[in-house]
Design an enzyme around this catalytic site. Structure first.
Site, mmCIF file in Angstrom:
data_model
loop_
_atom_site.group_PDB
_atom_site.id
_atom_site.type_symbol
_atom_site.label_atom_id
_atom_site.label_comp_id
_atom_site.label_asym_id
_atom_site.label_seq_id
_atom_site.Cartn_x
_atom_site.Cartn_y
_atom_site.Cartn_z
ATOM 1 N N ASP A 1 0.865 -1.196 0.000
ATOM 2 C CA ASP A 1 0.000 0.000 0.000
ATOM 3 C C ASP A 1 0.892 1.233 0.000
ATOM 4 O O ASP A 1 2.082 1.152 0.346
ATOM 5 C CB ASP A 1 -0.920 0.021 1.228
ATOM 6 C CG ASP A 1 -1.858 1.236 1.211
ATOM 7 O OD1 ASP A 1 -2.384 1.577 0.128
ATOM 8 O OD2 ASP A 1 -2.064 1.869 2.257
ATOM 9 N N SER A 2 0.319 2.366 -0.373
ATOM 10 C CA SER A 2 1.073 3.616 -0.314
ATOM 11 C C SER A 2 1.483 3.934 1.122
ATOM 12 O O SER A 2 2.443 4.661 1.342
ATOM 13 C CB SER A 2 0.208 4.755 -0.847
ATOM 14 O OG SER A 2 -0.944 4.866 -0.040
ATOM 15 N N TYR B 1 -0.895 8.587 -2.503
ATOM 16 C CA TYR B 1 -0.863 8.400 -3.950
ATOM 17 C C TYR B 1 -2.070 9.068 -4.627
ATOM 18 O O TYR B 1 -2.023 9.367 -5.824
ATOM 19 C CB TYR B 1 -0.935 6.900 -4.296
ATOM 20 C CG TYR B 1 0.373 6.131 -4.200
ATOM 21 C CD1 TYR B 1 1.483 6.623 -3.514
ATOM 22 C CD2 TYR B 1 0.481 4.881 -4.809
ATOM 23 C CE1 TYR B 1 2.650 5.882 -3.432
ATOM 24 C CE2 TYR B 1 1.650 4.146 -4.730
ATOM 25 C CZ TYR B 1 2.731 4.651 -4.042
ATOM 26 O OH TYR B 1 3.883 3.910 -3.971
ATOM 27 N N GLY B 2 -3.146 9.254 -3.842
ATOM 28 C CA GLY B 2 -4.426 9.650 -4.425
ATOM 29 C C GLY B 2 -4.442 10.999 -5.113
ATOM 30 O O GLY B 2 -5.383 11.319 -5.826
ATOM 31 N N CYS C 1 -4.196 -1.359 -2.243
ATOM 32 C CA CYS C 1 -4.311 0.074 -2.455
ATOM 33 C C CYS C 1 -5.212 0.261 -3.679
ATOM 34 O O CYS C 1 -4.866 -0.188 -4.779
ATOM 35 C CB CYS C 1 -2.922 0.646 -2.719
ATOM 36 S SG CYS C 1 -2.921 2.399 -3.129
ATOM 37 N N ASN C 2 -6.375 0.865 -3.470
ATOM 38 C CA ASN C 2 -7.296 1.062 -4.593
ATOM 39 C C ASN C 2 -6.729 2.009 -5.625
ATOM 40 O O ASN C 2 -6.979 1.872 -6.819
ATOM 41 C CB ASN C 2 -8.614 1.638 -4.089
ATOM 42 C CG ASN C 2 -9.354 0.634 -3.255
ATOM 43 O OD1 ASN C 2 -10.165 -0.103 -3.778
ATOM 44 N ND2 ASN C 2 -9.069 0.580 -1.967
ATOM 45 N N THR C 3 -5.959 2.995 -5.147
ATOM 46 C CA THR C 3 -5.428 3.989 -6.064
ATOM 47 C C THR C 3 -4.460 3.322 -7.038
ATOM 48 O O THR C 3 -4.527 3.543 -8.261
ATOM 49 C CB THR C 3 -4.738 5.108 -5.262
ATOM 50 O OG1 THR C 3 -5.672 5.575 -4.281
ATOM 51 C CG2 THR C 3 -4.319 6.246 -6.144
ATOM 52 N N GLU D 1 -2.675 9.198 7.858
ATOM 53 C CA GLU D 1 -1.211 8.976 7.892
ATOM 54 C C GLU D 1 -0.558 9.849 8.964
ATOM 55 O O GLU D 1 0.418 9.456 9.570
ATOM 56 C CB GLU D 1 -0.580 9.285 6.523
ATOM 57 C CG GLU D 1 -0.895 8.266 5.436
ATOM 58 C CD GLU D 1 -0.103 6.957 5.551
ATOM 59 O OE1 GLU D 1 1.111 7.007 5.807
ATOM 60 O OE2 GLU D 1 -0.713 5.889 5.391
ATOM 61 N N CYS E 1 -11.031 2.687 -0.483
ATOM 62 C CA CYS E 1 -9.648 3.042 -0.146
ATOM 63 C C CYS E 1 -9.325 2.239 1.106
ATOM 64 O O CYS E 1 -10.130 2.221 2.050
ATOM 65 C CB CYS E 1 -9.547 4.542 0.142
ATOM 66 S SG CYS E 1 -7.946 5.017 0.860
ATOM 67 N N THR E 2 -8.183 1.561 1.092
ATOM 68 C CA THR E 2 -7.903 0.656 2.216
ATOM 69 C C THR E 2 -7.584 1.401 3.508
ATOM 70 O O THR E 2 -7.507 0.785 4.567
ATOM 71 C CB THR E 2 -6.768 -0.318 1.863
ATOM 72 O OG1 THR E 2 -5.636 0.438 1.394
ATOM 73 C CG2 THR E 2 -7.201 -1.311 0.818
ATOM 74 N N HIS E 3 -7.411 2.727 3.445
ATOM 75 C CA HIS E 3 -7.283 3.486 4.691
ATOM 76 C C HIS E 3 -8.649 3.637 5.385
ATOM 77 O O HIS E 3 -8.698 3.838 6.590
ATOM 78 C CB HIS E 3 -6.740 4.898 4.423
ATOM 79 C CG HIS E 3 -5.264 4.976 4.196
ATOM 80 N ND1 HIS E 3 -4.666 4.478 3.062
ATOM 81 C CD2 HIS E 3 -4.261 5.496 4.958
ATOM 82 C CE1 HIS E 3 -3.350 4.710 3.132
ATOM 83 N NE2 HIS E 3 -3.088 5.316 4.265
HETATM 84 N N1 DGL Z 1 -4.917 3.004 0.737
HETATM 85 C C1 DGL Z 1 -4.788 3.658 -0.531
HETATM 86 C C2 DGL Z 1 -6.003 3.329 -1.392
HETATM 87 O O1 DGL Z 1 -6.649 2.304 -1.131
HETATM 88 C C3 DGL Z 1 -4.474 5.077 -0.229
HETATM 89 C C4 DGL Z 1 -4.293 5.966 -1.335
HETATM 90 C C5 DGL Z 1 -3.397 7.139 -1.164
HETATM 91 O O2 DGL Z 1 -2.222 6.956 -0.853
HETATM 92 O O3 DGL Z 1 -3.891 8.240 -1.445
HETATM 93 O O4 DGL Z 1 -6.353 4.016 -2.325
#
Ligand code: DGL
Length: 270
Positions: free
Chosen positions: A7-8, A39-40, A70-72, A162, A194-196
């Site tokens: 993940d990011s 990353y988003g 990470c969905n992004t 974060e 988003c996994t966050h």
């Molecule tokens: N957990 C990432 C996701 O699922 C976070 C994206 C990010 O870093 O903006 O998209």
């Protein structure tokens, strides 16, 4: 016997935690690219370059199969990686498809033609890059007919998580849910794309109301990974040790991770 989880930042820990409890015999190597999160707000090329570098690092740990938790990255880079970059002895899987299979009431890996499903009005909460990619709508259209999706780009939520600023994260969740409800007053289901966001699941549920079914990815992705490994046992790589790697500051990232998962997590430098 190791599988990589990427993940990011910290969000993929929600997937790691579910996968590690469901598959106790598998070692997991987690890599958080905290130095480059979020990353988003990045463009697709940037996300592709960072994601491929991280996946290569996980190959070095003996992980032939890497889950992009990470969905992004799944939305902006996965298709390009699978079509033009990935060597034939490696696999990279994303987190969208298991979620959409659950939403459309399919068995894991059921690729039959799209059909009508019960749920008609779906709210999608995700990062700006995931929303811009329209990857969720594309994958949904392969499986379901007549589902109205309203997407809300949730700027700022990943940064607040974060930074460990949960008061700001909650305020942002409330304002993003309000914005979504102005466009779609009565969603039947909400996707935390988003996994966050599972770290804020109670706040999303409270803001949406208890009659909205909230789908989050951790358990769905881990169930689908278990099924995948049964069908492809050769994809469990040669790594023999679970570990947590970060491109950020290991001390700070370990503290946040321990706070989120409520158990001691120690990160090392990637
Ligand atoms: N957990 C990432 C996701 O699922 C976070 C994206 C990010 O870093 O903006 O998209």
């Amino acid at each position: 016997m190791a599988v990589g989880i990427f993940d990011s930042g910290l969000g993929g820990l929600t997937v790691l935690d579910a996968a590690a409890s469901a598959l106790p015999d598998v070692d997991f190597v987690y890599l958080g690219d905290n130095a480059h999160a979020p990353y988003g707000v990045r463009d697709a090329d940037d996300i592709f370059n960072l994601t491929t570098k991280a996946v290569e690092r996980l190959w070095d740990e003996g992980c032939d199969l890497v889950i992009l938790a990470c969905n992004t990255a799944s939305a902006a880079a996965l298709k390009r990686m699978q079509e033009r970059w990935l060597p034939t002895d490696k696999r990279v899987l994303g987190v969208f498809v298991p979620l959409i299979e659950a939403l459309t009431e399919r068995q894991w890996g059921d690729n039959s033609p799209p059909r009508e499903v019960d749920v008609k009005h779906v709210a999608l909460f995700a990062t700006p890059a995931t929303v811009a990619s329209r990857a969720f709508q594309r994958e949904l259209a392969f499986r379901a007919i007549g589902v109205d999706v309203e997407a809300q780009a949730c700027g700022g939520v990943v940064d607040a998580i974060e930074d460990g600023d949960m008061i700001l994260a909650e305020a942002l969740v409330n304002s993003h849910v309000d914005a979504l409800k102005r466009k779609m007053p009565d969603p039947q289901a909400a996707i935390l794309g988003c996994t966050h966001y599972p770290l804020m699941q109670d706040e999303f549920q409270k803001a949406l109301g208890h009659d909205v079914k909230v789908y989050s990815q951790a358990d769905l992705v881990s169930a689908s990974l278990g099924d995948y490994l049964k069908r492809h046992p050769n994809m469990i790589g040669s790594g023999t040790q679970s570990k947590f790697l970060t491109t950020g500051d290991p001390v700070q990232v370990s503290q946040r991770a321990t706070q989120f998962l409520r158990r001691k997590i120690t990160f090392e430098a990637a």
